[in-house]
Design a protein around this motif. Structure first.
Motif, PDB file in Angstrom:
ATOM      1  N   GLY A 321      48.687  41.537  26.043  1.00  0.00           N
ATOM      2  CA  GLY A 321      47.831  41.905  27.167  1.00  0.00           C
ATOM      3  C   GLY A 321      48.453  43.079  27.886  1.00  0.00           C
ATOM      4  N   SER A 322      47.867  43.480  28.994  1.00  0.00           N
ATOM      5  CA  SER A 322      48.421  44.575  29.780  1.00  0.00           C
ATOM      6  C   SER A 322      47.870  44.513  31.186  1.00  0.00           C
ATOM      7  CB  SER A 322      48.082  45.934  29.152  1.00  0.00           C
ATOM      8  OG  SER A 322      46.693  46.215  29.270  1.00  0.00           O
ATOM      9  N   THR A 323      48.568  45.155  32.117  1.00  0.00           N
ATOM     10  CA  THR A 323      48.066  45.244  33.488  1.00  0.00           C
ATOM     11  C   THR A 323      46.704  45.916  33.501  1.00  0.00           C
ATOM     12  OG1 THR A 323      50.327  45.391  34.317  1.00  0.00           O
ATOM     13  CG2 THR A 323      48.577  46.121  35.802  1.00  0.00           C
ATOM     14  N   GLU A 324      46.532  46.926  32.667  1.00  0.00           N
ATOM     15  CA  GLU A 324      45.279  47.687  32.641  1.00  0.00           C
ATOM     16  C   GLU A 324      44.108  46.871  32.101  1.00  0.00           C
ATOM     17  OE1 GLU A 324      48.647  50.418  32.925  1.00  0.00           O
ATOM     18  OE2 GLU A 324      48.199  48.730  31.577  1.00  0.00           O
ATOM     19  N   MET A 325      44.364  45.937  31.181  1.00  0.00           N
ATOM     20  CA  MET A 325      43.302  45.079  30.648  1.00  0.00           C
ATOM     21  C   MET A 325      43.286  43.715  31.331  1.00  0.00           C
ATOM     22  SD  MET A 325      41.575  46.903  28.553  1.00  0.00           S
ATOM     23  CE  MET A 325      40.494  45.631  27.915  1.00  0.00           C
ATOM     24  N   LEU A 326      44.215  43.490  32.241  1.00  0.00           N
ATOM     25  CA  LEU A 326      44.326  42.332  33.107  1.00  0.00           C
ATOM     26  C   LEU A 326      44.918  41.100  32.432  1.00  0.00           C
ATOM     27  CD1 LEU A 326      44.052  41.397  35.971  1.00  0.00           C
ATOM     28  CD2 LEU A 326      41.675  40.816  35.549  1.00  0.00           C
ATOM     29  N   HIS A 327      44.609  40.868  31.176  1.00  0.00           N
ATOM     30  CA  HIS A 327      45.240  39.735  30.491  1.00  0.00           C
ATOM     31  C   HIS A 327      45.183  39.968  28.988  1.00  0.00           C
ATOM     32  CE1 HIS A 327      46.835  35.647  30.169  1.00  0.00           C
ATOM     33  NE2 HIS A 327      47.060  35.728  31.468  1.00  0.00           N
ATOM     34  N   ILE A 328      45.297  38.901  28.215  1.00  0.00           N
ATOM     35  CA  ILE A 328      45.501  38.996  26.773  1.00  0.00           C
ATOM     36  C   ILE A 328      44.203  39.308  26.039  1.00  0.00           C
ATOM     37  CG2 ILE A 328      46.059  37.571  24.748  1.00  0.00           C
ATOM     38  CD1 ILE A 328      48.258  36.283  26.486  1.00  0.00           C
ATOM     39  N   ILE A 371      41.959  49.806  22.957  1.00  0.00           N
ATOM     40  CA  ILE A 371      41.211  48.587  23.262  1.00  0.00           C
ATOM     41  C   ILE A 371      39.927  48.928  23.991  1.00  0.00           C
ATOM     42  CG2 ILE A 371      41.346  46.253  24.221  1.00  0.00           C
ATOM     43  CD1 ILE A 371      44.438  48.268  24.535  1.00  0.00           C
ATOM     44  N   ARG A 372      38.875  48.170  23.682  1.00  0.00           N
ATOM     45  CA  ARG A 372      37.612  48.271  24.425  1.00  0.00           C
ATOM     46  C   ARG A 372      37.193  46.854  24.812  1.00  0.00           C
ATOM     47  NH1 ARG A 372      32.688  51.167  21.419  1.00  0.00           N
ATOM     48  NH2 ARG A 372      33.044  49.423  19.959  1.00  0.00           N
ATOM     49  N   GLY A 373      36.916  46.652  26.110  1.00  0.00           N
ATOM     50  CA  GLY A 373      36.522  45.331  26.562  1.00  0.00           C
ATOM     51  C   GLY A 373      36.150  45.323  28.031  1.00  0.00           C
ATOM     52  N   PRO A 374      35.494  44.266  28.490  1.00  0.00           N
ATOM     53  CA  PRO A 374      34.912  44.256  29.838  1.00  0.00           C
ATOM     54  C   PRO A 374      35.895  44.033  30.976  1.00  0.00           C
ATOM     55  CG  PRO A 374      34.479  42.162  28.747  1.00  0.00           C
ATOM     56  CD  PRO A 374      35.131  43.054  27.720  1.00  0.00           C
ATOM     57  N   ALA A 376      38.686  45.887  31.470  1.00  0.00           N
ATOM     58  CA  ALA A 376      39.495  47.088  31.683  1.00  0.00           C
ATOM     59  C   ALA A 376      39.473  47.509  33.147  1.00  0.00           C
ATOM     60  CB  ALA A 376      38.981  48.226  30.807  1.00  0.00           C
ATOM     61  N   ALA A 377      40.619  47.970  33.634  1.00  0.00           N
ATOM     62  CA  ALA A 377      40.719  48.465  34.998  1.00  0.00           C
ATOM     63  C   ALA A 377      39.792  49.657  35.201  1.00  0.00           C
ATOM     64  CB  ALA A 377      42.162  48.859  35.307  1.00  0.00           C
ATOM     65  N   LEU A 378      39.503  49.938  36.454  1.00  0.00           N
ATOM     66  CA  LEU A 378      38.597  51.030  36.784  1.00  0.00           C
ATOM     67  C   LEU A 378      39.303  52.382  36.800  1.00  0.00           C
ATOM     68  CD1 LEU A 378      36.707  49.258  39.708  1.00  0.00           C
ATOM     69  CD2 LEU A 378      35.996  49.442  37.316  1.00  0.00           C
ATOM     70  N   MET A 379      40.592  52.378  37.223  1.00  0.00           N
ATOM     71  CA  MET A 379      41.298  53.645  37.400  1.00  0.00           C
ATOM     72  C   MET A 379      42.718  53.375  37.858  1.00  0.00           C
ATOM     73  SD  MET A 379      39.701  54.615  41.171  1.00  0.00           S
ATOM     74  CE  MET A 379      40.644  56.101  41.361  1.00  0.00           C
ATOM     75  N   PHE A 391      42.348  55.974  30.207  1.00  0.00           N
ATOM     76  CA  PHE A 391      40.981  55.451  30.128  1.00  0.00           C
ATOM     77  C   PHE A 391      40.100  56.531  29.525  1.00  0.00           C
ATOM     78  CE2 PHE A 391      43.204  53.519  33.704  1.00  0.00           C
ATOM     79  CZ  PHE A 391      43.063  52.167  33.435  1.00  0.00           C
ATOM     80  N   ILE A 392      39.859  56.410  28.214  1.00  0.00           N
ATOM     81  CA  ILE A 392      39.193  57.466  27.456  1.00  0.00           C
ATOM     82  C   ILE A 392      37.810  56.974  27.055  1.00  0.00           C
ATOM     83  CG2 ILE A 392      39.363  59.013  25.475  1.00  0.00           C
ATOM     84  CD1 ILE A 392      42.402  58.416  25.508  1.00  0.00           C
ATOM     85  N   GLY A 393      36.794  57.324  27.855  1.00  0.00           N
ATOM     86  CA  GLY A 393      35.460  56.800  27.608  1.00  0.00           C
ATOM     87  C   GLY A 393      35.467  55.287  27.740  1.00  0.00           C
ATOM     88  N   GLU A 394      34.934  54.604  26.730  1.00  0.00           N
ATOM     89  CA  GLU A 394      34.934  53.129  26.732  1.00  0.00           C
ATOM     90  C   GLU A 394      36.280  52.543  26.328  1.00  0.00           C
ATOM     91  OE1 GLU A 394      30.852  51.285  25.494  1.00  0.00           O
ATOM     92  OE2 GLU A 394      31.410  52.767  23.983  1.00  0.00           O
ATOM     93  N   TRP A 395      37.191  53.389  25.858  1.00  0.00           N
ATOM     94  CA  TRP A 395      38.432  52.900  25.270  1.00  0.00           C
ATOM     95  C   TRP A 395      39.618  53.094  26.201  1.00  0.00           C
ATOM     96  CZ3 TRP A 395      38.498  50.351  20.640  1.00  0.00           C
ATOM     97  CH2 TRP A 395      37.318  50.423  19.880  1.00  0.00           C
ATOM     98  N   LEU A 396      40.606  52.233  26.028  1.00  0.00           N
ATOM     99  CA  LEU A 396      41.857  52.342  26.751  1.00  0.00           C
ATOM    100  C   LEU A 396      42.978  52.533  25.740  1.00  0.00           C
ATOM    101  CD1 LEU A 396      43.068  50.327  29.763  1.00  0.00           C
ATOM    102  CD2 LEU A 396      44.554  50.409  27.757  1.00  0.00           C
ATOM    103  N   LYS A 397      43.804  53.569  25.951  1.00  0.00           N
ATOM    104  CA  LYS A 397      44.953  53.808  25.079  1.00  0.00           C
ATOM    105  C   LYS A 397      46.145  53.074  25.657  1.00  0.00           C
ATOM    106  CE  LYS A 397      47.690  57.447  22.895  1.00  0.00           C
ATOM    107  NZ  LYS A 397      47.923  58.914  22.766  1.00  0.00           N
TER     108      LYS A 397
END
Length: 520
Positions: A321-328, A371-374, A376-379, A391-397
């Motif tokens: 998981g990650s802080t940017e995606m909030l969890h696993i 990763i792409r998922g609902p 994801a952090a806003l900014m 935050f690249i379009g719908e995807w997070l690097k």
């Protein structure tokens, strides 16, 4: 893109959502901390009273409050009460220095700081380093000190009615978490009300199978993204009971709660599992009630997972998981655990591995994880450059390197800045570490790159030995031979140094950048 099965309404306040889910559980215990219990009914009343007191104090909707609190029953009240009122809580690590808090107070523009009494002197020092003058609200006695407010005074307010809850949108700013890599200032990661909902729906319920009969205990604290889900989002979404612990998660402190409260779900990190298994005080299987455990933060070595399962008869579900995606969003699952891997994508999340040109890599090849998922952090707050590169379009690097095997399991290769190029080939330090830790003399280890006299990169290992072992030239040779017997010849560590401990973050992650700095 994978479509989540749950439906999230546009007008949505996560705090109200949780309170309404648990209206029929008023008498059930929600939290147990070091000082007592709090029922779901008491939680609701305190959340609504806190929200009313917060608004009466002058905090307005969308204004930030910094939360520097230990894991006690007051912390969920502050977090949910702020959401209920429409304010934005900013959860921060309680182990930081005054300079860090001074920066976060300024960067967040916090109107108030809510803190545990033992942290008061550090926060006062932080305020001497900044021109910002937020109100200080203390959980625990203020001893009548001038200029301080007691959280008990806020909780004396008449509770807000449910209808007075902030009419937030699912995409409204809800809370921040600070994310920081090995260098640079911490990044204020902004999350929405809806993000909390999705982590419970996509991971906690279908992967953990968490239910109202569970009692949960997390070594990771509430101020971490991992701990926030473990200790609040997940259990309150199903009406479970939570064990909170204010002190550091040493093996002894963890054992005490595993035996006394018999949690059924335990959330840990790899370094803690290693320390637990090495402890002479490790409880027997018969003394605990674990049905499932999880691990995150770093890759869980295969040998550690297998030893834990053998001892307790319960799997550790390693995940990413990650802080940017909030969890696993990548996880092993009960019945299909593959130790040595982070598992498979959690349904609702899409995963891609890409090369340096942004093209997909073949199975078995190392690639950058997207990763792409609902959830994801806003900014990142006031950091457009880093926001646009992450935050690249719908995807997070993510900044992680992974491989995917033929069965769709993802294997961690390291952070992008940890990867080594040896003899013209990428080498994952994690791969070497996973072999070294299989040696019976090795408790923990970390592998980094070292530049030799010709300017070439070679692998170097820092090794913590098990109790009773001592380093020697013969053991160095044995460890090198051990790795050579399992990996390609260019991967074995040319240098091995025995150390008493490895540098780690507050979450237990090994700080390889500090070891690289020792290389000069």
């Amino acid at each position: 893109m994978s479509q989540p099965a749950a439906v999230l309404p546009q007008r949505f306040n996560f705090a109200r959502h949780l309170l309404e889910l648990n209206t029929e559980r008023a008498a059930k215990t929600a939290y147990i901390d070091d000082h007592g219990r709090m029922s779901y009914g008491e939680l609701e009343q305190r959340v609504r009273r806190f929200a009313a007191g917060l608004l009466a104090s002058g905090i307005r909707r969308e204004e930030r409050i910094l939360v520097v609190m230990h894991d006690t029953n007051d912390l969920p009240v502050v977090f949910l009460g702020a959401l209920f009122a429409g304010a934005v809580p900013v959860l921060v690590n309680t182990l930081l220095h005054a300079e860090d808090y001074a920066y976060m107070i300024e960067h967040s523009g916090a109107k108030a700081v809510f803190l545990s009494q033992p942290l008061l002197s550090c926060i006062k020092e932080a305020l001497r380093k900044t021109d910002a003058r937020p109100e200080l609200v203390v959980s625990g006695s203020t001893l009548g000190e001038q200029g301080l407010f007691d959280m008990a005074d806020l909780l004396a307010a008449e509770p807000l009615a449910m209808t007075a809850c902030a009419n937030t949108h699912a995409d409204d700013f809800a809370f921040w978490l600070y994310s920081s890599g090995s260098t640079g200032r911490p990044k204020g990661t902004v999350h929405s009300h809806g993000n909390l909902f999705w982590t419970a729906e996509l991971y906690a319920k279908p992967v953990l199978g968490i239910g109202s009969d569970d009692t949960v205990f997390s070594a990771a604290k509430l101020f971490f993204a991992y701990g926030l889900g473990n200790n609040l989002t997940f259990p309150l979404s199903v009406g479970a009971t939570v064990i909170l612990m204010a002190e550091r998660p040493t093996p002894q402190a963890v054992f005490k709660r595993l035996v006394e409260y018999k949690p059924t779900i335990f959330y840990g990190v790899p370094t803690l599992y290693v320390a637990m298994l090495a402890s002479e005080e490790l409880p027997r299987k018969e003394d605990v009630a674990l049905r499932i455990c999880t691990s995150a933060g770093e890759a869980l070595p295969r040998e550690v997972g297998e030893r834990f399962r053998k001892h307790f008869g319960c799997d550790i579900l390693d995940g990413l998981g990650s802080t940017e995606m909030l969890h696993i969003f990548i996880s092993n699952r009960a019945g299909s655990v593959r130790y040595g891997s982070s598992g498979q994508p959690v349904p609702g999340y899409d995963i891609e591995l890409r090369d340096d040109r942004g093209q997909p890599v073949a199975p078995g090849e190392i690639g950058d994880l997207y990763i792409r998922g609902p959830s994801a952090a806003l900014m990142y707050w006031c950091n457009r450059e880093k926001t646009r590169s992450t935050f690249i379009g719908e995807w997070l690097k993510s900044g992680d390197k992974y491989t995917m095997d033929a069965d769709g399991y993802y294997v961690y290769s390291g952070r992008s800045d940890d990867m080594l190029k040896v003899s013209g080939q990428y080498v994952s330090p994690i791969e070497i570490e996973n072999v070294l830790i299989e040696h019976p003399s090795v408790l923990e280890c970390a592998v980094v790159g070292k530049t030799d006299a010709e300017g070439l990169i070679k692998t170097a290992a820092y090794v913590v030995l098990v109790k009773g072992q001592s380093g020697s030239p013969q053991l160095v040779d044995d460890l090198k031979a051990f790795v050579k017997g399992k990996l390609a010849p260019h991967k074995y560590p040319r240098d091995i140094e025995f150390v008493p401990e490895l540098p780690k973050t507050a979450t237990g992650k090994i700080q390889r950048f500090k070891l690289r700095a020792l290389q000069g």
